[in-house]
Design a protein around this motif. Sequence first.
Motif, PDB file in Angstrom:
ATOM      1  N   ALA A 216       0.821  -1.215   0.000  1.00 52.91           N
ATOM      2  CA  ALA A 216       0.000   0.000   0.000  1.00 52.91           C
ATOM      3  C   ALA A 216       0.854   1.264   0.000  1.00 52.91           C
ATOM      4  N   LEU A 217       2.092   1.136   0.447  1.00 53.48           N
ATOM      5  CA  LEU A 217       3.007   2.280   0.456  1.00 53.48           C
ATOM      6  C   LEU A 217       3.687   2.485  -0.902  1.00 53.48           C
ATOM      7  N   HIS A 218       3.369   1.619  -1.857  1.00 55.25           N
ATOM      8  CA  HIS A 218       3.882   1.710  -3.230  1.00 55.25           C
ATOM      9  C   HIS A 218       5.408   1.827  -3.277  1.00 55.25           C
ATOM     10  N   PRO A 219       6.099   0.819  -2.734  1.00 57.27           N
ATOM     11  CA  PRO A 219       7.569   0.899  -2.747  1.00 57.27           C
ATOM     12  C   PRO A 219       8.112   0.797  -4.169  1.00 57.27           C
ATOM     13  N   ARG A 220       9.125   1.554  -4.434  1.00 57.44           N
ATOM     14  CA  ARG A 220       9.807   1.470  -5.728  1.00 57.44           C
ATOM     15  C   ARG A 220      11.301   1.632  -5.483  1.00 57.44           C
ATOM     16  N   ILE A 221      12.076   1.068  -6.371  1.00 60.50           N
ATOM     17  CA  ILE A 221      13.524   1.191  -6.258  1.00 60.50           C
ATOM     18  C   ILE A 221      13.915   2.604  -6.670  1.00 60.50           C
ATOM     19  N   SER A 222      14.508   3.326  -5.748  1.00 57.73           N
ATOM     20  CA  SER A 222      14.890   4.711  -6.032  1.00 57.73           C
ATOM     21  C   SER A 222      16.380   4.858  -6.282  1.00 57.73           C
ATOM     22  N   SER A 223      17.109   3.737  -6.137  1.00 57.70           N
ATOM     23  CA  SER A 223      18.559   3.783  -6.341  1.00 57.70           C
ATOM     24  C   SER A 223      18.997   2.564  -7.134  1.00 57.70           C
ATOM     25  N   ARG A 224      19.444   2.790  -8.356  1.00 63.56           N
ATOM     26  CA  ARG A 224      19.947   1.726  -9.227  1.00 63.56           C
ATOM     27  C   ARG A 224      21.373   2.052  -9.639  1.00 63.56           C
ATOM     28  N   PRO A 225      22.225   1.054  -9.862  1.00 65.68           N
ATOM     29  CA  PRO A 225      21.955  -0.370  -9.676  1.00 65.68           C
ATOM     30  C   PRO A 225      21.959  -0.748  -8.200  1.00 65.68           C
ATOM     31  N   LEU A 226      21.331  -1.871  -7.897  1.00 67.00           N
ATOM     32  CA  LEU A 226      21.346  -2.361  -6.527  1.00 67.00           C
ATOM     33  C   LEU A 226      22.763  -2.764  -6.133  1.00 67.00           C
ATOM     34  N   PRO A 227      23.123  -2.592  -4.865  1.00 65.75           N
ATOM     35  CA  PRO A 227      24.420  -3.107  -4.408  1.00 65.75           C
ATOM     36  C   PRO A 227      24.511  -4.611  -4.661  1.00 65.75           C
ATOM     37  N   ALA A 228      25.705  -5.082  -4.948  1.00 63.73           N
ATOM     38  CA  ALA A 228      25.896  -6.490  -5.313  1.00 63.73           C
ATOM     39  C   ALA A 228      25.314  -7.467  -4.289  1.00 63.73           C
ATOM     40  N   PRO A 229      25.523  -7.274  -2.975  1.00 64.96           N
ATOM     41  CA  PRO A 229      24.939  -8.237  -2.032  1.00 64.96           C
ATOM     42  C   PRO A 229      23.411  -8.269  -2.077  1.00 64.96           C
ATOM     43  N   ALA A 230      22.786  -7.111  -2.282  1.00 63.61           N
ATOM     44  CA  ALA A 230      21.322  -7.068  -2.345  1.00 63.61           C
ATOM     45  C   ALA A 230      20.807  -7.852  -3.540  1.00 63.61           C
ATOM     46  N   ARG A 231      21.569  -7.850  -4.610  1.00 62.07           N
ATOM     47  CA  ARG A 231      21.174  -8.559  -5.821  1.00 62.07           C
ATOM     48  C   ARG A 231      21.507 -10.041  -5.750  1.00 62.07           C
ATOM     49  N   TRP A 232      22.745 -10.363  -5.347  1.00 66.12           N
ATOM     50  CA  TRP A 232      23.240 -11.721  -5.505  1.00 66.12           C
ATOM     51  C   TRP A 232      22.997 -12.631  -4.311  1.00 66.12           C
ATOM     52  N   THR A 233      22.904 -12.092  -3.124  1.00 65.91           N
ATOM     53  CA  THR A 233      22.715 -12.969  -1.960  1.00 65.91           C
ATOM     54  C   THR A 233      21.446 -13.810  -2.066  1.00 65.91           C
ATOM     55  N   PRO A 234      20.268 -13.215  -2.290  1.00 55.61           N
ATOM     56  CA  PRO A 234      19.079 -14.074  -2.407  1.00 55.61           C
ATOM     57  C   PRO A 234      19.140 -15.013  -3.604  1.00 55.61           C
ATOM     58  N   LEU A 235      19.701 -14.542  -4.715  1.00 52.51           N
ATOM     59  CA  LEU A 235      19.777 -15.398  -5.900  1.00 52.51           C
ATOM     60  C   LEU A 235      20.658 -16.620  -5.653  1.00 52.51           C
ATOM     61  N   ILE A 236      21.768 -16.435  -4.968  1.00 52.52           N
ATOM     62  CA  ILE A 236      22.663 -17.564  -4.703  1.00 52.52           C
ATOM     63  C   ILE A 236      22.009 -18.563  -3.755  1.00 52.52           C
ATOM     64  N   PHE A 237      21.288 -18.077  -2.759  1.00 47.85           N
ATOM     65  CA  PHE A 237      20.530 -18.989  -1.897  1.00 47.85           C
ATOM     66  C   PHE A 237      19.554 -19.813  -2.732  1.00 47.85           C
ATOM     67  N   HIS A 238      18.773 -19.137  -3.555  1.00 45.52           N
ATOM     68  CA  HIS A 238      17.773 -19.842  -4.361  1.00 45.52           C
ATOM     69  C   HIS A 238      18.433 -20.825  -5.326  1.00 45.52           C
ATOM     70  N   LEU A 239      19.494 -20.390  -5.985  1.00 48.60           N
ATOM     71  CA  LEU A 239      20.168 -21.258  -6.952  1.00 48.60           C
ATOM     72  C   LEU A 239      20.763 -22.490  -6.281  1.00 48.60           C
ATOM     73  N   PHE A 240      21.365 -22.295  -5.111  1.00 46.14           N
ATOM     74  CA  PHE A 240      21.952 -23.448  -4.429  1.00 46.14           C
ATOM     75  C   PHE A 240      20.884 -24.474  -4.079  1.00 46.14           C
ATOM     76  N   PHE A 241      19.800 -24.037  -3.464  1.00 46.62           N
ATOM     77  CA  PHE A 241      18.803 -25.007  -3.017  1.00 46.62           C
ATOM     78  C   PHE A 241      18.021 -25.601  -4.185  1.00 46.62           C
ATOM     79  N   LEU A 242      17.801 -24.827  -5.238  1.00 49.62           N
ATOM     80  CA  LEU A 242      17.200 -25.405  -6.440  1.00 49.62           C
ATOM     81  C   LEU A 242      18.101 -26.483  -7.034  1.00 49.62           C
ATOM     82  N   THR A 243      19.385 -26.171  -7.145  1.00 48.91           N
ATOM     83  CA  THR A 243      20.334 -27.115  -7.740  1.00 48.91           C
ATOM     84  C   THR A 243      20.518 -28.348  -6.867  1.00 48.91           C
TER      85      THR A 243
END
Length: 271
Positions: A216-243
Amino acid sequence: MTVNPYFLTFELLMYGLLALSLYDAHGRGWHVVWQLLASVLFGIMLEWATIRQLHAYHYGQFLIMIANEVPLAIGVGWGVIIYAARLYANATSLPRWARPLLAALLALSVDLSMDAIAIRLGMWDWGRGLDFQYFGVPWANFWAWFWVVTFFSAGLWLLADGKSAVSRWLGPAGALLLGVSGVLLTNDIIVYVVPQAWQTTVIAVTILGTLALTLALHPRISSRPLPAPARWTPLIFHLFFLTAGAISGVIFHPPLLLAVSLSIFGIAWTR
């Protein structure tokens, strides 16, 4: 001692993500490095305290164990997830008071695919069987994740993000105390205060209500690009457990677990 390849790979990935996060934190200042390290310490403390408080789960044998109960990699995992979630929340247009809530929801999105696969790999065990509630994971686990990240993140934003040296260096210790106290309190509430018949409802209303409020607060990314940990940390978790889930075959039992994991990974990829 026989080394489980999934456990070892997970541990190495956690230490790699910690190195990535430390590199990012160092670029922001030594006080941010201290916040990250405090997050890791918080992860270890909350795991040890929760195991002693509730006796609800136990870990498999990882390479490095703290007090023979908590894998060091789990504490590191908490630290890098919290750090990444806070970076992401800080990059949004949300007001400061709402950012701990978004950080908690982001962390939860990691656990929604991780936990069910991890118990099938033997990384930890809830002792309830694989058909219990959410693919073998108690709903109360997600309640705990929500409050873990909310309390500690709020503590950092309130106590450690000021410009004074006192705030920057003592704030993380205060956040650690607030986080552990808050987690133990909310654990007690959901286990001993809320009637069992109402627990799932209370958990759902809390988390879904927070999601609705955040949207409801309509969040949007106001700073690009995202810092590397913000981008890659969740992806690496997901990729590891998927694999790992696919190689071991556990992600196919039931097939719905694969569908859920792929959906969450897709959301994380497009963020």
